[in-house]
Design an enzyme around this catalytic site. Structure first.
Site, PDB file in Angstrom:
ATOM      1  N   GLY A  10      27.980  -2.204  30.972  1.00 34.83           N
ATOM      2  CA  GLY A  10      26.945  -3.202  31.406  1.00 34.83           C
ATOM      3  C   GLY A  10      27.800  -4.405  31.562  1.00 34.83           C
ATOM      4  O   GLY A  10      29.314  -4.788  30.796  1.00 34.83           O
ATOM      5  N   ASP A  35      23.645   8.272  23.975  1.00 39.58           N
ATOM      6  CA  ASP A  35      21.856   7.942  23.997  1.00 39.58           C
ATOM      7  C   ASP A  35      21.774   6.999  22.631  1.00 39.58           C
ATOM      8  O   ASP A  35      21.929   8.375  21.531  1.00 39.58           O
ATOM      9  CB  ASP A  35      21.211   8.921  24.872  1.00 39.58           C
ATOM     10  CG  ASP A  35      20.223   8.471  24.880  1.00 39.58           C
ATOM     11  OD1 ASP A  35      19.692   6.710  24.171  1.00 39.58           O
ATOM     12  OD2 ASP A  35      19.193   8.666  25.607  1.00 39.58           O
ATOM     13  N   ILE A  36      21.966   6.081  22.860  1.00 44.11           N
ATOM     14  CA  ILE A  36      22.406   5.285  21.458  1.00 44.11           C
ATOM     15  C   ILE A  36      20.724   6.120  20.511  1.00 44.11           C
ATOM     16  O   ILE A  36      20.270   5.598  18.906  1.00 44.11           O
ATOM     17  CB  ILE A  36      22.535   3.941  20.868  1.00 44.11           C
ATOM     18  CG1 ILE A  36      21.260   3.639  21.890  1.00 44.11           C
ATOM     19  CG2 ILE A  36      24.041   3.017  21.418  1.00 44.11           C
ATOM     20  CD1 ILE A  36      20.924   2.146  21.229  1.00 44.11           C
ATOM     21  N   ALA A  59      21.523  -1.752  25.044  1.00 48.13           N
ATOM     22  CA  ALA A  59      19.697  -2.300  24.995  1.00 48.13           C
ATOM     23  C   ALA A  59      19.331  -1.992  26.777  1.00 48.13           C
ATOM     24  O   ALA A  59      20.229  -1.991  27.499  1.00 48.13           O
ATOM     25  CB  ALA A  59      20.623  -3.427  25.228  1.00 48.13           C
ATOM     26  N   THR A 100      20.139 -12.107  21.336  1.00 47.66           N
ATOM     27  CA  THR A 100      19.437 -12.367  21.874  1.00 47.66           C
ATOM     28  C   THR A 100      18.906 -14.029  21.660  1.00 47.66           C
ATOM     29  O   THR A 100      17.007 -13.887  20.325  1.00 47.66           O
ATOM     30  CB  THR A 100      18.494 -11.952  23.382  1.00 47.66           C
ATOM     31  OG1 THR A 100      17.791 -12.982  24.092  1.00 47.66           O
ATOM     32  CG2 THR A 100      17.266 -10.590  22.500  1.00 47.66           C
ATOM     33  N   ASP A 101      18.995 -15.124  22.168  1.00 38.50           N
ATOM     34  CA  ASP A 101      17.839 -16.118  22.405  1.00 38.50           C
ATOM     35  C   ASP A 101      16.199 -16.113  22.802  1.00 38.50           C
ATOM     36  O   ASP A 101      15.771 -16.740  21.641  1.00 38.50           O
ATOM     37  CB  ASP A 101      18.509 -17.014  23.334  1.00 38.50           C
ATOM     38  CG  ASP A 101      18.094 -16.806  24.519  1.00 38.50           C
ATOM     39  OD1 ASP A 101      18.280 -15.650  24.790  1.00 38.50           O
ATOM     40  OD2 ASP A 101      18.503 -18.061  25.503  1.00 38.50           O
ATOM     41  N   TYR A 124      10.608  -7.751  25.211  1.00 37.65           N
ATOM     42  CA  TYR A 124      12.447  -8.042  25.101  1.00 37.65           C
ATOM     43  C   TYR A 124      12.469  -8.202  23.642  1.00 37.65           C
ATOM     44  O   TYR A 124      12.786  -7.996  22.801  1.00 37.65           O
ATOM     45  CB  TYR A 124      12.969  -8.227  26.385  1.00 37.65           C
ATOM     46  CG  TYR A 124      14.483  -8.492  26.447  1.00 37.65           C
ATOM     47  CD1 TYR A 124      15.065  -7.492  26.325  1.00 37.65           C
ATOM     48  CD2 TYR A 124      14.681 -10.045  26.035  1.00 37.65           C
ATOM     49  CE1 TYR A 124      16.072  -7.512  26.269  1.00 37.65           C
ATOM     50  CE2 TYR A 124      16.082  -9.788  25.491  1.00 37.65           C
ATOM     51  CZ  TYR A 124      17.152  -8.672  25.742  1.00 37.65           C
ATOM     52  OH  TYR A 124      18.524  -8.726  25.610  1.00 37.65           O
TER      53      TYR A 124
HETATM   54  N1  NAP Z   1      23.167 -10.705  29.659  1.00 32.70           N
HETATM   55  C1  NAP Z   1      22.587 -11.313  29.247  1.00 32.70           C
HETATM   56  O1  NAP Z   1      22.229 -12.538  29.582  1.00 32.70           O
HETATM   57  C2  NAP Z   1      22.103 -11.048  27.337  1.00 32.70           C
HETATM   58  C3  NAP Z   1      21.590 -12.363  27.420  1.00 32.70           C
HETATM   59  C4  NAP Z   1      21.688 -12.086  25.378  1.00 32.70           C
HETATM   60  C5  NAP Z   1      21.593 -11.480  24.956  1.00 32.70           C
HETATM   61  N2  NAP Z   1      21.911  -9.968  25.478  1.00 32.70           N
HETATM   62  C6  NAP Z   1      22.061  -9.085  24.752  1.00 32.70           C
HETATM   63  O2  NAP Z   1      23.492  -8.572  25.044  1.00 32.70           O
HETATM   64  C7  NAP Z   1      24.348  -6.537  24.954  1.00 32.70           C
HETATM   65  C8  NAP Z   1      24.149  -6.573  26.512  1.00 32.70           C
HETATM   66  O3  NAP Z   1      23.410  -7.174  27.322  1.00 32.70           O
HETATM   67  P1  NAP Z   1      24.411  -6.429  29.217  1.00 32.70           P
HETATM   68  O4  NAP Z   1      23.712  -7.971  29.417  1.00 32.70           O
HETATM   69  O5  NAP Z   1      25.685  -6.477  28.692  1.00 32.70           O
HETATM   70  O6  NAP Z   1      23.342  -5.833  29.022  1.00 32.70           O
HETATM   71  P2  NAP Z   1      23.638  -4.658  30.029  1.00 32.70           P
HETATM   72  O7  NAP Z   1      24.659  -5.205  31.547  1.00 32.70           O
HETATM   73  O8  NAP Z   1      21.831  -4.022  30.595  1.00 32.70           O
HETATM   74  O9  NAP Z   1      23.699  -3.391  29.742  1.00 32.70           O
HETATM   75  C9  NAP Z   1      23.568  -2.388  28.891  1.00 32.70           C
HETATM   76  C10 NAP Z   1      23.761  -0.938  28.678  1.00 32.70           C
HETATM   77  O10 NAP Z   1      23.326  -0.090  27.401  1.00 32.70           O
HETATM   78  C11 NAP Z   1      23.105   0.848  28.547  1.00 32.70           C
HETATM   79  N3  NAP Z   1      22.160   1.650  27.480  1.00 32.70           N
HETATM   80  C12 NAP Z   1      20.502   1.279  27.863  1.00 32.70           C
HETATM   81  N4  NAP Z   1      19.748   2.408  27.312  1.00 32.70           N
HETATM   82  C13 NAP Z   1      21.498   2.612  26.684  1.00 32.70           C
HETATM   83  C14 NAP Z   1      20.711   3.722  25.562  1.00 32.70           C
HETATM   84  N5  NAP Z   1      19.712   4.392  24.738  1.00 32.70           N
HETATM   85  N6  NAP Z   1      22.084   4.233  24.988  1.00 32.70           N
HETATM   86  C15 NAP Z   1      23.246   4.111  25.815  1.00 32.70           C
HETATM   87  N7  NAP Z   1      23.400   2.706  25.995  1.00 32.70           N
HETATM   88  C16 NAP Z   1      22.141   2.807  26.895  1.00 32.70           C
HETATM   89  C17 NAP Z   1      22.982   0.204  29.913  1.00 32.70           C
HETATM   90  O11 NAP Z   1      22.690   1.313  30.684  1.00 32.70           O
HETATM   91  P3  NAP Z   1      22.103   1.620  32.103  1.00 32.70           P
HETATM   92  O12 NAP Z   1      22.815   0.522  33.156  1.00 32.70           O
HETATM   93  O13 NAP Z   1      21.203   3.062  32.448  1.00 32.70           O
HETATM   94  O14 NAP Z   1      20.400   1.185  31.463  1.00 32.70           O
HETATM   95  C18 NAP Z   1      24.316  -0.712  30.276  1.00 32.70           C
HETATM   96  O15 NAP Z   1      24.837  -0.228  30.661  1.00 32.70           O
HETATM   97  C19 NAP Z   1      22.462  -6.247  24.671  1.00 32.70           C
HETATM   98  O16 NAP Z   1      22.073  -6.120  23.709  1.00 32.70           O
HETATM   99  C20 NAP Z   1      21.488  -7.136  25.231  1.00 32.70           C
HETATM  100  O17 NAP Z   1      20.586  -7.451  24.452  1.00 32.70           O
HETATM  101  C21 NAP Z   1      22.595  -9.900  27.086  1.00 32.70           C
END
Ligand code: NAP
Length: 278
Positions: A10, A35-36, A59, A100-101, A124
């Site tokens: 991600g 898969d978590i 996530a 997250t916020d 979410y």
């Molecule tokens: N991006 C933001 O602005 C933001 C802001 C605040 C908090 N966060 C938090 O930061 C963390 C990382 O965010 P990110 O932006 O890197 O998210 P992301 O780009 O959506 O990456 C999440 C990764 O987790 C994988 N995933 C989904 N379901 C899964 C499962 N059951 N088991 C294992 N892997 C799984 C996804 O695969 P698929 O793509 O195949 O689904 C993706 O590769 C998350 O917890 C998110 O809530 C992100």
């Protein structure tokens, strides 16, 4: 130290792993490997890799999609982290989990501290909060990082989308009634490194410093990229999105300064570096 990272493909994983790799031995896994929500697979992986720390980035992050698929959101954002926490407890592995916020309603008038009461406005946000709470209950020594408005290299993000729209249509309209701190994903690597090293449990708010609206962020992006198109501020009600977003989601990040000695640079400095590295 061996660090296992879930959801590694991600946005956050792609941007922090190169920096963390020079300090730790990283085991990067995504849904194809673990898969978590699959406890048996997790047990096998932990027995096999014997990590000394786990960072859970996995996530369901499609905020509007979570409104349509609530069960799936609950499974990935709450049941999955609970499973990871149970396994970490069983194998005595410290855990960093990302939140997250969106756990806040955004009705506050000044920055949110870790002590502020969450009140999510979306599926979410609610499922992420549920994940946080279950982790803290199961494995109280865990570290929870709340992040926000993240952009970085690899794949699409707000910056790539808004610049594409400007180039294709010759104009852009961006909401001016939601405030936060745009955060360069690479800047998360240093506080994560410090948290792994210190292992101090608890919730931490981490973002680049300062704040702006999405409209102000876009103005700065266009200025850095010399994009000269009409840019209109609009209210978020015009976008008619399924999930409600917090109006004001700025973090008070003084805890990471106090506890681990990390001061985040301003969002403008981080943006300039990101654009320079593109
Ligand atoms: N991006 C933001 O602005 C933001 C802001 C605040 C908090 N966060 C938090 O930061 C963390 C990382 O965010 P990110 O932006 O890197 O998210 P992301 O780009 O959506 O990456 C999440 C990764 O987790 C994988 N995933 C989904 N379901 C899964 C499962 N059951 N088991 C294992 N892997 C799984 C996804 O695969 P698929 O793509 O195949 O689904 C993706 O590769 C998350 O917890 C998110 O809530 C992100």
């Amino acid at each position: 130290m061996k660090l296992l990272i879930t959801g590694c493909h991600g946005l956050v994983g792609t941007n922090i792993i190169p920096a963390l790799s020079s300090h730790f031995d990283i085991v990067p896994l995504d849904i194809e490997e673990w898969d978590i929500t699959d406890r048996n697979a997790g047990e096998y992986i932990l027995l096999n890799h014997k990590p000394q720390f786990i960072i859970n980035l996995a996530a369901m992050t499609d905020v509007d999609g979570c409104e349509d698929r609530q069960e799936m959101a609950q499974k990935i954002n709450s049941d999955g982290p609970a499973t990871v926490a149970e396994l970490c407890k069983m194998f005595h592995i410290p855990l960093i989990h990302f939140s997250t916020d969106y756990v806040f309603d955004g009705e506050k008038a000044f920055p949110y501290t870790e002590e502020d009461m969450p009140h999510p406005m979306s599926v979410y946000g609610a499922t992420k909060l549920s994940g946080e709470r279950r982790i803290q209950e199961i494995h109280p020594l865990s570290i929870i990082i709340r992040a926000q408005w993240i952009y970085g290299h690899g794949g699409d993000n707000f910056i790539s989308k808004v610049t594409r729209i400007a180039q294709e249509t010759g104009a852009a309209r961006v909401v001016n009634d939601q405030w936060g701190a745009p955060t360069y994903a690479r800047d998360l690597a240093e506080p994560i490194r410090r948290l792994v090293e210190t292992g101090k449990p608890g919730i931490y708010h981490i973002a680049n410093s300062g704040s702006c609206s999405w409209y102000e962020f876009t103005k700065e992006i266009f200025s850095c990229l010399n994009i000269d198109v009409p840019l209109a501020p609009i209210p978020s009600s015009l976008l008619d999105r399924k999930a409600k977003r917090p109006r004001y989601a700025v973090f008070d990040c003084s805890k990471i300064q106090r506890e681990i000695g990390v001061t985040m640079r301003t969002w403008q400095e981080a943006l300039q570096e990101y654009i320079g590295n593109q």
